[in-house]
Design an enzyme around this catalytic site. Structure first.
Site, PDB file in Angstrom:
ATOM      1  N   LYS A   1       0.790  -1.148   0.044  1.00 55.01           N
ATOM      2  CA  LYS A   1       0.063   0.004  -0.126  1.00 55.01           C
ATOM      3  C   LYS A   1       0.736   1.242  -0.003  1.00 55.01           C
ATOM      4  CE  LYS A   1      -4.122  -1.875   0.573  1.00 55.01           C
ATOM      5  NZ  LYS A   1      -5.334  -1.583   0.108  1.00 55.01           N
TER       6      LYS A   1
ATOM      7  N   SER B   1      -8.593  -0.313   6.174  1.00 55.12           N
ATOM      8  CA  SER B   1      -8.848  -1.496   7.380  1.00 55.12           C
ATOM      9  C   SER B   1      -7.272  -1.640   7.944  1.00 55.12           C
ATOM     10  CB  SER B   1      -9.472  -2.688   6.779  1.00 55.12           C
ATOM     11  OG  SER B   1      -8.241  -3.069   5.921  1.00 55.12           O
TER      12      SER B   1
ATOM     13  N   ASN C   1      -3.647  -1.043   6.259  1.00 56.55           N
ATOM     14  CA  ASN C   1      -2.413  -0.884   5.630  1.00 56.55           C
ATOM     15  C   ASN C   1      -2.263   0.303   4.839  1.00 56.55           C
ATOM     16  OD1 ASN C   1      -0.875  -2.984   6.919  1.00 56.55           O
ATOM     17  ND2 ASN C   1      -1.673  -4.531   5.284  1.00 56.55           N
TER      18      ASN C   1
ATOM     19  N   ALA D   1     -14.909 -14.980   1.321  1.00 53.43           N
ATOM     20  CA  ALA D   1     -14.871 -13.310   1.020  1.00 53.43           C
ATOM     21  C   ALA D   1     -14.662 -13.504  -0.615  1.00 53.43           C
ATOM     22  CB  ALA D   1     -13.959 -12.462   1.541  1.00 53.43           C
TER      23      ALA D   1
END
Lengths: 319, 319
Positions: free
Chosen positions: A52, A77, A79, A207
């Protein structure tokens, strides 16, 4: 608004002195186990411990001075939050980060260490968005989305430029998919340079919104994610979905057991720390679910930030 | 029998295609904390997870064909055992490894994976030696000592050649001391290339035989080691002590708390796995015991092999 290789190359020139050139690790033992040659691109060893850093650094560098002085804001969430905080600190501008109150403490601490203001919100996507909006109204800061932003996607794609420079004759790439920022950038870069290289997304069965979305031809929201891979619980964005539809060869889904086994195997054999989400790219291979004999496979290890007191194979010590 | 820079350079030429060129990692956060520039030479990312791959590979490569075909034998608390097993496998010769019955299971498994025959003995140094002797008698294999052997010491010294190539302007090096093989090789290489660079050994207070030996001017055995750093519980050898007396600037001793803090900090910040012994080189800096403002310090992270079920800050999960 289509992402191009030129965007990604420009991003690399822009950010390369502010990020690590991460190593590509190999292991005779893991090659033998997989029956293939594996090349691990270690973004867990990136600045702030995750890829990131690339996208956030690119996005902040692209702000005008006028925009920059009001600062940047995001919801994340984890990073991307640390990455944006660091990028803002390097440019000397304020950063505001909206985080869900359920996020691991290690990630909150990491963001604060970089000097960002953390605003905690209820653990829903709606609360993240509305809280970030209110920060924008209050401060005039520029919103930098964690993935659905071409500046961010271009930055993440620089991972592929480096990997391909180190290992030009790859045949396949396995890359975790959460919101899709990383695989968007990577697939644009890879397919522009060599369309023969196959790019596969990997996501938890609990997910699997990317697999569902590709099958349906429209974005299916990830409504009730059930996975240890906390970085992959989000839903694709419109921009990332578009690139994924265009360029990605397929999505592989993996079980929680495969994720934990992948994580532990990487710790034990490569001697590096990956978080559960970060190990997902290797999960299809660890127990032989995916058999790719003789291939030369790039695996993106995306991050290494986790609370060392709560490893999936242990219970915490009594205080 | 004095070790020379030429021996170490020749060893590097001999082994460099059979080992990893390990990375030198840096961290803005750890630099800031220490008030110095830190350069971590990551031998935990070496083949078999420890610098011991260097010495063992050099020793096995130096055997005549006649010697080699009878195989090699050693006694070792772990990493040298795996290193010798791997080196023997690469040359296609038998390896016999005597290990104390108290050694962590992960280390036994690692040695067996490389095809060596493991012979467990009582947990005393005397039992290790006598068992190894009986293997030599039975098989004719060549004994390769874990540290008190010029071939091994020269191999370990190659660590310094690489570190100095990557960071020529170091001012200091911190290196764990167990039997002294690594620091012997490193100090000979460093002092031959640039005598201005200071070389410090680091050892646990609970196994401070090197500090005691230097003070006494003779080898003081490590009789009742009490430290989590299981790789540093041995006593110096005659050959290693000689080089340490000649070249090492001093020995720093560290507490168990400093060792565990160093280990955990490296895991959290560098995102790499070091075993307790492997983190000892950083231990003098982690809590500010040693203050070296503005220096450019090379820290050798020596190994990353440990049982992930029993980390020092956790209790194992119930099965």
């Amino acid at each position: 608004m289509t992402l191009t290789l030129a965007d990604i190359r420009a991003a690399h020139t822009r950010i390369k002195d502010r990020i690590h050139r991460t190593p590509v690790m190999t292991s005779e033992a893991l090659d033998e186990k997989a029956g293939a040659r594996l090349f691990f691109k270690c973004e867990n060893l990136q600045k702030i411990g995750a890829f990131k850093a690339r996208g956030a650094t690119n996005a902040v560098a692209l702000l005008t001075d006028e925009e920059a002085k009001r600062g940047v804001v995001t919801h994340s969430s984890g990073n991307h939050a640390a990455a944006l905080a660091r990028a803002a600190k390097l440019r000397g501008i304020p950063a505001y980060v909206v985080m869900m109150s359920t996020v691991p403490q290690a990630k909150v601490a990491s963001v604060r260490r970089y000097g960002a203001e953390v605003i905690l919100c209820e653990p829903t996507y709606a609360a993240r968005v509305s809280t970030a909006n209110s920060v924008v109204e209050r401060t005039g800061a520029v919103f930098i989305h964690p993935f659905n932003d071409p500046r961010v996607m271009a930055g993440q794609g620089t991972t592929a430029l480096e990997l391909l420079e180190d290992v030009p004759d790859l045949t396949d790439i396995l890359c975790p998919v959460g919101g899709g920022g990383l695989i968007s950038g990577i697939s644009v870069a890879i397919k522009s340079i060599n369309p023969e290289i196959r790019v596969f997304g990997v996501e938890p069965k609990g997910a699997d919104d990317a697999a569902q979305s590709l099958a349906a031809g429209r974005i299916i929201p990830c409504t009730a994610p059930n996975t240890i891979a906390d970085g992959l619980r989000g839903t694709l964005g419109e921009l990332t979905f578009e690139e994924i539809q265009r360029h990605v060869d397929g999505i592989v889904t993996v079980s929680e057991t495969e994720i934990v086994n992948a994580m532990r195997t990487i710790w034990e054999v490569l001697k590096i720390i990956v978080e559960p989400s970060g190990a997902v790219g290797y999960a299809p291979l660890v127990d032989g679910q995916l058999d790719m004999p003789g291939r030369r496979i790039g695996i993106v290890l995306t991050g290494g930030n986790l609370d060392l007191d709560t490893l999936p194979w242990m219970t915490p010590a009594k205080a």
